[in-house]
Every structure is written in structure tokens, then in C-alpha cells.
Design an enzyme around this catalytic site. Sequence first.
Site, PDB file in Angstrom:
ATOM      1  N   SER A 260       0.833  -1.268   0.172  1.00  0.00           N
ATOM      2  CA  SER A 260      -0.068  -0.097  -0.111  1.00  0.00           C
ATOM      3  C   SER A 260       0.870   1.278   0.019  1.00  0.00           C
ATOM      4  O   SER A 260       1.851   1.100   0.241  1.00  0.00           O
ATOM      5  CB  SER A 260      -0.997   0.002   1.254  1.00  0.00           C
ATOM      6  OG  SER A 260      -0.088   0.631   2.380  1.00  0.00           O
ATOM      7  N   LYS A 261       0.392   2.329  -0.440  1.00  0.00           N
ATOM      8  CA  LYS A 261       0.629   3.695  -0.499  1.00  0.00           C
ATOM      9  C   LYS A 261       1.575   3.865   0.693  1.00  0.00           C
ATOM     10  O   LYS A 261       2.818   4.799   0.671  1.00  0.00           O
ATOM     11  CB  LYS A 261      -0.275   4.609  -0.415  1.00  0.00           C
ATOM     12  CG  LYS A 261      -0.514   5.060  -1.986  1.00  0.00           C
ATOM     13  CD  LYS A 261      -1.140   6.355  -1.925  1.00  0.00           C
ATOM     14  CE  LYS A 261      -2.642   6.283  -2.519  1.00  0.00           C
ATOM     15  NZ  LYS A 261      -3.463   7.501  -2.616  1.00  0.00           N
ATOM     16  N   ARG A 262       1.205   3.580   1.954  1.00  0.00           N
ATOM     17  CA  ARG A 262       1.937   3.772   3.105  1.00  0.00           C
ATOM     18  C   ARG A 262       3.565   3.271   3.356  1.00  0.00           C
ATOM     19  O   ARG A 262       4.506   3.906   3.832  1.00  0.00           O
ATOM     20  CB  ARG A 262       1.069   3.192   4.409  1.00  0.00           C
ATOM     21  CG  ARG A 262       0.548   4.192   5.126  1.00  0.00           C
ATOM     22  CD  ARG A 262      -0.616   3.482   6.038  1.00  0.00           C
ATOM     23  NE  ARG A 262      -1.619   3.090   5.411  1.00  0.00           N
ATOM     24  CZ  ARG A 262      -2.083   1.895   5.641  1.00  0.00           C
ATOM     25  NH1 ARG A 262      -1.552   0.956   6.437  1.00  0.00           N
ATOM     26  NH2 ARG A 262      -3.052   1.479   4.945  1.00  0.00           N
TER      27      ARG A 262
END
Length: 493
Positions: A260-262
Site C-alpha cells: 500500500s501507499k504507506r
Amino acid sequence: MKPRLRFAPSPTGYVHIGGLRTALYNYLYAKQNNGEYLLRIEDTDQTRLVEDAVEGIIRSLSWAGVVHDEGPVLDANGHITQTGDCGPYIQSQRLEIYKKHALELVEKDHAYYCFCSKERLDAVREQQKSEGLTPKYDGHCKHLTKEEVAEKLSSGQDHVIRLKLPENRIIEFNDAIKGTVTVNTNDLDDQVLMKTDGFPTYHMAVVVDDHYMGITHVVRGDEWLISTPKHVFTYEAFGWNAPEFVHLPVILSQSKKKLSKREGSVAVEDFRSKGYLPEALINYVALVGWSPEDGQEILSMNEMIEKFSFDRVSKSGGVFDLDKLNWMNNHYIKSADLDRLTELSKGYLIEAGFTTESTYEADYNWLKRMIEVLRERFNKLEDIKEYYAFFTRKDVELEDDEASEIIKLEHVPEMMQIFADKVTAAEVLNADAVKAILKEIQKETGHKGKNLFMPVRVAITGQVHGPDIAIVIELLGKELTKERIGYCLKNLC
Ligand code: GLU
């Protein structure tokens, strides 16, 4: 039958690297079998739309070389048009088709109107949860009579249309990766097919579209596996044959969670803007969860088309390994055409200050030469920005202890002075001239090998290791080279 496959993203902002892999596998299989590959935009969730997302999807995929035969494309002005005989390929333009088919299911008693309010549905859900049950629709509207329905409809009550699943029936289908999947309808929800806003849900639209677009293989992320039994039933309710299903395991991050983007970049566009080459990204992404039988790692698109098979897609999620992607990108950068690399680097060169929009043409040969000497060090093209100081500063900063030891060697000041004199006397200071100077110094002073090259490199760059020093000097030019030697003699030796 020629296979027809599709990639069906929702335009919610960008193409995730996992989406790119899904698109690629669809594409590879279609091309390998002389079939077609379609792009379909699934924009039925009007609350999640992002402006220009469709254009972004088309651009990202075509940059990556995953080019569809049918679907939305951009014309010369950047506007969306569509190609292919099964369009429109944008779901919001197909609302009438879904409506007609939802009514057909109601007619056949495979779907029903539901007038339950959100408050009621929430209350039911809470109640079920408190009883430890999996929340699902309780069938409140399932048995309304035709008259009751007609009355509610004519009084304009808000409603949805739900799939009417038979009770206690086994639904079974085969998935090319997961094997046979079996589910009891008692464990499924009466899925909403048409929403209050007149839009279909994904589940309705996907079945209708895959059928009318002649899709033979549905290849998608395995988050959709749990919905597939409902789709299988819907095909049956329409009297249609279901396609083959292939559910791909998700791409995992290094910490084994869904990527994910995180945890860093996940959008194709991010990789593009950092200077990953499309052939590298696509090659790398293909290998996250798939490998050819012969273990080959560097693969062109044509080789991937030839070697791809769903049999060799791993059942567990592949891990996204940025180091490996960097290694692969570096590999492709080292063998790419230099003019292409220079053009692709233009933005970074301007950003870093090496050149400007108006001086780019004039600087071109210099820039290209710089990329030639540096490229084996790049994981991505934007790395070039880090070399600005290396090529422009007038002073020299010693990188480490090893560099200061070398520069302090006894013979260095005299040798560097000779070097500086020869540089001053040189008519042209290209790499060949520098090499000739080094040879002369070797003859004249007897210093050779490490004792000759290392001090020259350190005096001019501050570094013990680095790109070909003769080319570096050529790129620095006479003045800057003299400037740095002067600085070194005065301050560092
Ligand atoms: N619109 C769905 C998505 O964005 C596509 C799922 C499918 O391929 O059926 O994931």
C-alpha cells in the site's frame, strides 16, 4: 475460440502496481493465444470518481506497453474516444443495458426489489453482529407480493434490486489458480445489483459486460474471489456460460502486508516519474508471483508473451522487492539507447540545474556524454540529480579517510602540479587527451597504476572510486579541472 480478456479498473486515481500486473497477465495471455485484450472502465461507484483518472489509466498502461485492442483511448488532443465493436467500454455509459438486465432478472424471479431503509439495514446488521452472526441481508423484502411492489414503486419509494439466491444450494466453479471453489448460498448475501441512484453495482455490471464483451477469461485480483460465486449464479440466472476464472494473489510489501501507499510508491505513474524504464518495470512486475519454466529473469515483452502461463503463477502472494526492481532498471538503463536516456532525463537535468529548457539543445552532447559515463550507477534516471555538485562545484570535498590518505601521499603535490600544467597546455581536453597526459606523467615521473590514478581521481572528485576519470575531466572542462587541482594543492595536500 479466440480468447478475449480484459482489465477493468475503477477510475479512482491511479494504476496500482498490482493493477499493472493484472493488466499485463491479461495482455500476455491474450497475445500468446492470438486473442484480444480490452480495457473497460468500471465507474459505477459515483462517489469514488476522480477527475482525469481515466486519462491517467490510459496513459500509464500505454507507457508500460500494455496496449489494449478495444476500449477507451486518447485522441491526438488527449480526449477520450473508444475503439472496438462491443462498446461503450465505460460502464457509466451503459446504464440502460444494466437496467434492462436487472428487470429481466426480476421478471425471471432471480432478483427482487428491496425498499429497506439504510436505518433498517444498519439495525439488522448491528443485531446480527451482537448475536455473533455474519451480517447479511435478512430477506425482508424477498417475499413482497407483486401488488405490494407495484404500490411502493408507484409511490416513488427508494429501492434497490437484489439478487435472489436460492437457499442452501452449492455453487461450484473452477479457478485456474485456486482450484475448485465451493460455496453454499446460505453463506452468501442477496447482493444488491442496482442501487438507489440507478447505477448498477460492480457485481451486476461485471457479469453483464463480461458476457456482452465476449470475455473468455476473467483474470483479476483475488480480493474478488469471494464475490465470484454470486457472479457464477448470475450467469446461470441469465442462462449464460460463465468465463474461466483466474484469481491472482495480491502483491505483498516487504513486511508481507498488502502493498500500500504507506510503504512507498505503488502507482505506476510514480515509478515513471522517478525514471524507471517501462520495459524494466513491466519485466519486474511480471516476475512478482510468476516465473518462466527456464528461470530466465530478463525478459522482453515478446519473450514474456511466449513464456507466460497461469500454471506458473504462484498461489501465495509475491513480495515486491524494490532492490530487485532497481537492479533490473539499472540493467535496462545500461543497455538503453543513449539519446533515449538523455531525452527521458531532460526533466531531471533541468530540475537539478544542469541545463535549462532554452539551453538544452546546446548542452545536449555534453549531457549525453555525462549520462554515458554515469548510467551504470543509476537505479533510476532521477538519480542523475545527485551528480550536480559533482560536475559543478569548484572545491573538492574528500569523501572518506581513504581519500585523505591518498591525497596526503608525498609525491602527490608535485605530480598534481605537473598534471595541472599539462592540462593548461592542452589544446583540447577530451578523454583521449587526458589519457595521453596520464601516460606522459607516468613516463616522466615513474609514478604509475594506483599511485598515479588514485591521486588524480581524488584531487579532482574527492572520491576514491567513481566514473571513468578521463571522461569526468572532459566533462568538467579545463577551467573547472584546473580550479579543483588548485584548490586541492592549496588546501588538501
Ligand atoms: N473494477 C474492479 C477493480 O477495480 C475490477 C474487478 C474485475 O476485474 O472484475 O478491481
